[in-house]
Each structure stands twice: as structure tokens, then as C-alpha cells.
Motif scaffolding. Structure first.
Motif: not given
Lengths: 580, 94
Positions: A204-216, A233-239
Motif C-alpha cells: 500500500x504505497x500510501x502507508x510506506x515512508x515517502x522517502x523510501x519509495x521513489x517513482x522513476x 525504486x524501493x530504498x530500504x523500504x519497510x513493510x
């Protein structure tokens, strides 16, 4: 048994898609007359949006008003997903108007959601159902540019850390990913090579930390220019740990099963593009005058138009059979779905190429009354490659065909007629019954022998069936004699050629089944032999036979039906429902 | 190569027989002498990947007349591992 006797075996009550051919279905009615310049979702509006490189907002509104998302949600979860061939027909309507919309707000939802219906937990299923029922977009982040369809080499990693799952890596060429409210992500969960090292996650992209998810950045494309093809791009993105879809290590198996559904449905959906191209060129043919007559009255043009219509019917027979087989023959669909996803785009592209020649200079004009053609013509190859290309489809069936040659062809019995009967409702799609590989029981192919026996009194059909049965015999010998190496990833060109020929014979079997078992079709044309003769003639020509002289009359009947359907605004598929 | 399969004739098959059958099968896929194939090397290391696993599963089913999961070679990545699984499955059948 004669055709009339066969008719008496049919259920009296017409249901499903054959119930009403004279009123446009709900979604088609919302789109309205595509040639009306004032229609905010007409062809011109879609061509203009394509020129701008964006989705047409009014098109999205139509899909929302219709509630397209519900089409992808199983009925048990509150949606309308029951039968795969019904879904293919709904999406075909969208593709008839716009490929970008059909893929980006249509087929992509199935790719994103099917793995969750197949393997996800109850909470995941409920949540994804709510996203889709609200008509919010979803995305399937499966591929990476470096490995394409070779999914086992996926690099994006998921590791467990402090009670979380941490995603690290990127996915590229993903439709609608930046707008998605739910993303399924294929990740590597073990460094071991092989097929047990991957797991799917529902994000759920709305619930992950914004700085850990980058759209190319968006990729720009030759066709389907309105699609938003991007990357993430997921940057050490916690789920949360609960994001895993099914068991760890099960992703490849889940995908092999689910993609049988997506391949079959997507193939049936893209026929909408060819429908519109054929409609556009037929319209041109009946209006444009050359040498004192209309183009359509010229024998060459007549043959090409009738040929394209026949191609569309062949493709629909094959895709509808593959879709219904998911319900009736779920153990066999690994081969059927891949053969369909290989052959249907091939036939569609050939038909589109010939239609472009007929349309002449207007085939590349980006404006005016035939402008929709060039857009659909550019959209088609993108749609064909989306999801899995021809080579990977053939590579899927090559290892499986030697076994069918040994154990099934000329042995298996014909399938339950429900497989072909368009008016017969099937039990809801059950992802759990699909298997990663096919069993040794090719019942669709058995239809070639079964129905082939019923047409012996028709000399043209008899000859065509003899050719096809001869081809199946040659395939049996060919596959049995193929060295074992040709059943591995190192298969040589000979294996690919035999696989291509198998797909053509399978399409012929599907046509025979669709004709024989739909003798209650309200349209007499579909009960008559003309379309079947034309279809089998075209398929045997594809196998290298000369066209059968006796098939010429049939082609003229097919052409007459094409003109009728064009004048009455009816779809050019097996059902032939009125469009507007 | 095995072409005709004995239909579910339940009998004791020794581990050695199963291993030999698999070694010959893999050697035939690779067109290499059977002496070049090792039963403790991962099939993947021979280049036989996920799709190949489906082939192997069909051949094993036809050879022994039993149904195995299509993912057999994914879960048992070496000939030795497959042998162990098959020996147990075939013994249970007897």
C-alpha cells in the motif's frame, strides 16, 4: 449427425452473451458512437489524448461510472469476476475504444490482483477488493528491464529486519505504478538461484515512508502513448511482515498459475483493437470509389477484408476457448494460454498490416475520419508484447508438447461441450485449480478429431479437416522424434517451429468446437459453415497448404456478413453484439 | 530416453534404479555422457532452469505412473534429492 440434430441437443434457454445481441451492453452504451465528433469519448477524443500522450479523462470517467474495478474482483469478495471469457469481452470493449485505457485501467488490474486472489490472505484480499471496487488504479511490479520475462533472475530484494520486511531495488516498465493505490511486487527472498527464491508482496504505497519509495521517470512509447509506463525504486523500504502474498518462495509457482488467466484474458481483450481497425477500413472500403466502383467491390479488397474478419473470428475462438478452459480444463491451461498468447498477436498483427495496405495513405494520417486506425495500429504491438512476448510463450509450451505427443494426441477424448457453449454459464474462476504445467490430456486438440468426424458430408470441410489431422499426425511424429535437448531451455529452432505449428492446429480445433457447439447461436451466420471453412482454410494456408479452391464461396459469405455487421454496428467477434 | 511408460504397476523401485533413471534422463537432455552427470550437483548448475523442471516432472510421472507436483525439481534441486523423494513416494505406494 447433422447440424440440425446437433441443434436439438442444445439447451433451449439462451443465457450469457448470446441472450441479447440487439442492445449494446452497458459499457459499450456508455462509450456511445465512436465516430460522433461531439462524443467526448469518441475516436477523435482518444486520438487527441494520444497526441497529448495522456489518458483521456472522459474515458476514465466512463470506466468509473461503469465500475470497471468490480470486474477484477471475484464475486465471493463483492465484485463481478466470475467467468474469464466474460471479463475478456468487457475489456475488449475498452480496447475497441482505446488501448491505453484498456491496458492501464483494465488489464493491468488483473495482472496486479490475480496473484492476491490465488495466494493472498483474507485481509489482503478484502483490502485489494476495496481498492478495486472504488475504481482506484493498481499496478503489478513484476518485471525488471535487465531480465524482462526471465523473472527468476529478479534482483529486487526483500529481507527480514527487526520484525519488518525491507524492500530494496527497482522495477521498471511498470504500467500506472506512480498512480497505483495497491502494488504487487515480485522480490527475491533468497540468494539461491532457482525458482524457490521469490516472494510476492502487496504494497500500500500510501502507508510506506515517502522517502523510501521513489517513482522513476516515465518511459515514452511508440504506441499506447497515453499509458503511464514508469518504474519504482524501493530504498530500504519497510513493510509489515503481513505484506507477503502466500508462502515465502512460492511466487514463481503462483505467477505461473495466475499468468494463465492474464494471458488468456489479455489476448481476448486486445481483439477490440483489431475490431476497430477492421471497422475503420471497412467504412473506408464502402465509401471510397476507385475505377467506377467502391474499394470494397474490388476483388482484392473484398478478399482482404473478409480475411481480416475471419482472422478476428479465429482469434476469438482461440481466446474464448482458452478463457473457458480455465474453468473446464484447469489442468491443461498452461499450454493453452501460452499458445494463445503466442498466436493471437501474430494473427492480429498480420491482419492489421494487410488492412493498413488497404487503407493506403490514410493508414498513417493522424487526423481525419480514419485517424483512429494509425493509433490502434501503433497500440497493437505494444499490447501484444505487454505481459509476455511470443518467444517466452513458445518456450513455455516447448517442454510440454513432447508429452502431449506421446500420451494425448489421438488418445484423449473430447472435452465437456460446456467448454465451447457460449450460452452455458461456468462455475466461477478458481485459481487454486490451475497447475504450473499441463497434464497429458489435450482435450481441446481432441475436438479436431471429434468434430472433424461430424463434417465428413461436407467435401470442403472434410478436406480441410484431413489436412489438419495430417498435420497433427506430423506433429506427433515430429515431437516424438525430437531429441530430449529440444525439450530444455536449449531447444533449437526446430522446437520453436513445431510449437508454432501446434498453436495453429489448436486454433483450428477451437474453431471447430466453437462452431459445432454453438448451433443455437441466434445469428444464422455463426451456425453456417462459411466462417468455419474460411477459418480452417486460412489456418491451413498458414501451415503452408495452398488455399482450397472450394473455400472461395465461403469467403464471399463472410464478406457479406462483414458488410451487414458494419452497417448494423455489430461487433466482429463470435457473439456479434450490437455496439451502438 | 523413456518413451513408453509402465502404467502404475506398483512395485518396489530401489534408490539406485531411480538415480540411474534420472542420471540417464538428465544426460539425454544435455546430450552428454551419463558419466559426466553428477547426482549431487544442482540441476540449475547444468543450466536446467524453472521451465525444464516441468519437463522433468512429466517424464517422472510417465516413468513411474505416479503424479508428482510440477515443482518437483524446484523443491528437490539435485538428482540425489529427487531420488530420495521419489523413493519414499514409490515405497508408500507399494
Amino acid at each position: 449427425m447433422t447440424v440440425t440434430e446437433n441443434l436439438s441437443r442444445q439447451p433451449a434457454e439462451r443465457r450469457g452473451p448470446l441472450a441479447d445481441l440487439d442492445t449494446p451492453d452497458t459499457l459499450e452504451a456508455l462509450f456511445g458512437d465512436p465516430d460522433d465528433l461531439a462524443n467526448p469519448v469518441g475516436h477523435q477524443a482518444f486520438v487527441d489524448a494520444d497526441e497529448r500522450g495522456d489518458f483521456l479523462p472522459a474515458g476514465r470517467k466512463v470506466l468509473e461510472a461503469y465500475g470497471i474495478g468490480a470486474e477484477f474482483v471475484p464475486r465471493a469478495l463483492g465484485g463481478r469476476l466470475g467467468q474469464a471469457d466474460d471479463l475478456a469481452r468487457v475489456l475488449r470493449t475498452v480496447f475497441r475504444h482505446d488501448g491505453a485505457l484498456g491496458l492501464g485501467h483494465g488489464a493491468i488490474n488483473l495482472i496486479a490482483s490475480s496473484t492476491v486472489w490465488a495466494a493472498g490472505g483474507a485481509d489482503q484480499q478484502r483490502w485489494l477488493a476495496s481498492v478495486l471496487l472504488d475504481n482506484r488504479p493498481t499496478a503489478g511490479a513484476i518485471t525488471e528491464l535487465a531480465y524482462g520475462d526471465d523473472l527468476a533472475r529478479t534482483r529486487l530484494r526483500a529481507t527480514e529486519r527487526d520484525g519488518d520486511i525491507v524492500l530494496d531495488g527497482r522495477k521498471e516498465v511498470i504500467n500506472n505504478v506512480a498512480r497505483a493505490h495497491a502494488i504487487t511486487v515480485l522480490a527475491r527472498t533468497s540468494e539461491e538461484p532457482g525458482s524457490r527464491s521469490h516472494t510476492l508482496f502487496l504494497v500500500d504505497p500510501a502507508t510506506v515512508p515517502r522517502d523510501r519509495l521513489r517513482f522513476l521517470p516515465r518511459y515514452h512509447t511508440s504506441g499506447m502513448r497515453g499509458t503511464h509506463l514508469g518504474g519504482v525504486e524501493f530504498l530500504d523500504c519497510p513493510l509489515p511482515v503481513s505484506a507477503a502474498i502466500g508462502e515465502y518462495g512460492d511466487a514463481m509457482e503462483t505467477i505461473l498459475r495466475c499468468f494463465q488467466v492474464t494471458k488468456s484474458v489479455a489476448s481476448g481483450a486486445t481483439l477490440g483493437l483489431l475490431d476497430t481497425m477492421l471497422r475503420t477500413v471497412t467504412g473506408f472500403g464502402v465509401q471510397r470509389r476507385l475505377y467506377g466502383r467502391t474499394v470494397a467491390e474490388l476483388p482484392h479488397a473484398e478478399a482482404e477484408l473478409a480475411g481480416a474478419f475471419t482472422d478476428l473470428l479465429i482469434c476469438d475462438a482461440m481466446t474464448t476457448t482458452a478463457c473457458r478452459a480455465l474453468h473446464v480444463l484447469p489442468r491443461q491451461t498452461s499450454v493453452y494460454a501460452a499458445a494463445t498468447k503466442y498466436l493471437v498477436p501474430e494473427i492480429e498483427q498480420g491482419a492489421a498490416d494487410r488492412l493498413a495496405v488497404l487503407l493506403g495513405a490514410r493508414s498513417f494520417l493522424r487526423e481525419g475520419p480514419h485517424g483512429a486506425f494509425q493509433k490502434h495500429f501503433r497500440d497493437l504491438p505494444v499490447a501484444a508484447l505487454a505481459h509476455s512476448g511470443a518467444t517466452v510463450c513458445l518456450a513455455t509450451i516447448i517442454p510440454q508438447l513432447p508429452r502431449l505427443a506421446r500420451k494425448s494426441w489421438f488418445v484423449s477424448s473430447a472435452p465437456d461441450p460446456a467448454l465451447f457453449r457460449l450460452g452455458q454459464t461456468l462455475p466461477d474462476l478458481d485459481f487454486g485449480r490451475l497447475q504450473a504445467n499441463a497434464g497429458p490430456d489435450d482435450q481441446v486438440m481432441a475436438t479436431l478429431l471429434d468434430v472433424g468426424q461430424e463434417v465428413q458430408s461436407d467435401p470442403v470441410l472434410r478436406e480441410l479437416c484431413e489436412r489438419l489431422v495430417g498435420e497433427l499426425r506430423a506433429l506427433t511424429v515430429g515431437w516424438r522424434g525430437l531429441s530430449p535437448r529440444n525439450r530444455t531451455p536449449f531447444a533449437g529452432p526446430v522446437g520453436f517451429e513445431l510449437a508454432e505449428r501446434y498453436a495453429v492446429v489448436l486454433a483450428a480445433a477451437a474453431c471447430l468446437g466453437m462452431w459445432w457447439h454453438n448451433q443455437d447461436h441466434p445469428n444464422p451466420f455463426m451456425r453456417d459453415t462459411a466462417w468455419l471453412i474460411s477459418a480452417l482454410d486460412r489456418l491451413t494456408t498458414r501451415l503452408g497448404y495452398d488455399p482450397l479452391p472450394g473455400a472461395g464461396d465461403a469467403a464471399r459469405h463472410v464478406f457479406t456478413e462483414l458488410l451487414t455487421r458494419h452497417a448494423e454496428h455489430r461487433a466482429f467477434d463470435l457473439v456479434g453484439r450490437r455496439l451502438f | 530416453m523413456t518413451t513408453s511408460a509402465p502404467e502404475s504397476t506398483a512395485q518396489v523401485v530401489s534408490s539406485e534404479e531411480i538415480r540411474d533413471m534420472l542420471l540417464n534422463l538428465v544426460a539425454s537432455y544435455l546430450e552428454q555422457p551419463v558419466t559426466d552427470i553428477r547426482s549431487d550437483v544442482k540441476l540449475l548448475d547444468y543450466g536446467l532452469d524453472s521451465i525444464f523442471a516441468l519437463t522433468l516432472c512429466g517424464d517422472v510421472e510417465d516413468e513411474y505412473g505416479i503424479e508428482v507436483k510440477s515443482t518437483l525439481a524446484w523443491d528437490y534441486p539435485t538428482i540425489d534429492a529427487i531420488t530420495g523423494f521419489l523413493h519414499e513416494a514409490l515405497s508408500e505406494r507399494v
